[in-house]
Design an enzyme around this catalytic site. Structure first.
Site, PDB file in Angstrom:
ATOM      1  N   SER A 149       5.161 -42.051 -69.539  1.00 24.32           N
ATOM      2  CA  SER A 149       5.983 -41.825 -68.351  1.00 24.32           C
ATOM      3  C   SER A 149       5.120 -41.204 -67.267  1.00 24.32           C
ATOM      4  O   SER A 149       3.889 -41.268 -67.341  1.00 24.32           O
ATOM      5  CB  SER A 149       7.180 -40.917 -68.693  1.00 24.32           C
ATOM      6  N   ASN A 150       5.722 -40.610 -66.254  1.00 29.24           N
ATOM      7  CA  ASN A 150       4.973 -39.887 -65.218  1.00 29.24           C
ATOM      8  C   ASN A 150       5.835 -38.717 -64.750  1.00 29.24           C
ATOM      9  O   ASN A 150       6.968 -38.556 -65.211  1.00 29.24           O
ATOM     10  CB  ASN A 150       4.612 -40.839 -64.068  1.00 29.24           C
ATOM     11  N   ALA A 151       5.286 -37.911 -63.850  1.00 29.84           N
ATOM     12  CA  ALA A 151       5.939 -36.635 -63.511  1.00 29.84           C
ATOM     13  C   ALA A 151       6.960 -36.745 -62.371  1.00 29.84           C
ATOM     14  O   ALA A 151       7.417 -35.723 -61.855  1.00 29.84           O
ATOM     15  CB  ALA A 151       4.879 -35.606 -63.158  1.00 29.84           C
ATOM     16  N   SER A 152       7.329 -37.969 -61.991  1.00 32.74           N
ATOM     17  CA  SER A 152       8.317 -38.113 -60.910  1.00 32.74           C
ATOM     18  C   SER A 152       9.582 -37.313 -61.239  1.00 32.74           C
ATOM     19  O   SER A 152      10.079 -37.352 -62.365  1.00 32.74           O
ATOM     20  CB  SER A 152       8.654 -39.603 -60.753  1.00 32.74           C
TER      21      SER A 152
ATOM     22  N   ALA B 282       9.517 -44.213 -59.571  1.00 36.89           N
ATOM     23  CA  ALA B 282       8.141 -44.414 -60.034  1.00 36.89           C
ATOM     24  C   ALA B 282       8.223 -45.044 -61.427  1.00 36.89           C
ATOM     25  O   ALA B 282       8.010 -44.373 -62.441  1.00 36.89           O
ATOM     26  CB  ALA B 282       7.401 -43.083 -60.083  1.00 36.89           C
TER      27      ALA B 282
END
Ligand code: C5P
Length: 208
Positions: A22-25, A89
């Protein structure tokens, strides 16, 4: 009054039942955009990945996990909307194989094969038939040039360039580019005020 679809937050791509990419959005930009369009009297539908923030009362929110789930939900909702803002994102890659059980260590490391996920905005834009599409571009270098190429590739009517420092922050720096390569201006400040500025750009250029 327009009906606006906003994609927001990250997506998750699981490699086994407990681990994911995943990502930190955070969903903060999507939330601020939802507030700005609601305040201006428009109808807002949000499709969001897993986030900790709460979206404003008054908008319809549908939660999804993966990029493919976000795509399917977005295609369905876009059918009744006048335009979309891609503030999400989504993960661009997912593991080719999802293990049924938790992957155990073997002492030899682990090679993951990733495959590309679909591009949600590009898929919506490919069948936009008079509706407008606004994208975001988050770049670590060559921002304007990459944003312009992204706008062309994804057939966006407007693209908002921002910076990695905006991730999980309440502040952001944005520049809006139009398909002719021109800019509508740059704004630095809170995501709330940036969202209002984006609303004004959309109102001026795309809402009829
Ligand atoms: O990740 P990228 O910089 O290409 O994202 C640019 C724009 O495309 C953003 O508006 C993002 O929401 C959208 N996007 C998408 N589906 C993806 C990846 C990005 O809609 N799989």
């Amino acid at each position: 009054m327009a009906k606006v679809l906003i994609t927001s937050g990250p997506t998750r791509e699981y490699l086994d039942p407990v681990r994911y990419l995943s990502n930190a959005s955070s969903g903060r930009m999507g939330k601020a955009l939802a507030e700005a369009f609601l305040t201006a009297g428009h109808e807002v539908g949000v499709i969001s990945g897993p986030v900790e923030i709460t979206y404003p009362r008054g908008c319809r929110v549908q939660y999804v996990t993966t990029t493919e789930e976000m795509l399917a939900a977005a295609i369905e909702l876009f059918a009744e909307c006048d335009g979309v803002i891609g503030a999400a994102a989504p993960c661009d890659f997912r593991p080719a194989i999802v293990a049924n059980d938790k992957i155990a260590k073997t002492g030899e490391g682990l090679c993951l094969r990733l495959v590309e996920t679909p591009d949600i905005l590009a898929a919506l834009a490919a069948d936009k038939r008079g509706r407008w599409v606004v994208g975001f571009a988050l770049e670590t270098r060559d921002g304007p040039a990459r944003a312009l190429r992204k706008m062309q590739r994804k057939q966006c009517d407007l693209i908002i360039l921002n910076h990695p420092a905006a991730i999980r922050s309440d502040e952001t720096e944005i520049t809006a580019f139009t398909p002719d390569g021109g800019t509508l201006g740059t704004f630095i400040g809170s995501k709330k005020d940036a969202a209002h500025r984006i609303y004004c750009w959309v109102e001026e250029k795309l809402l009829r």
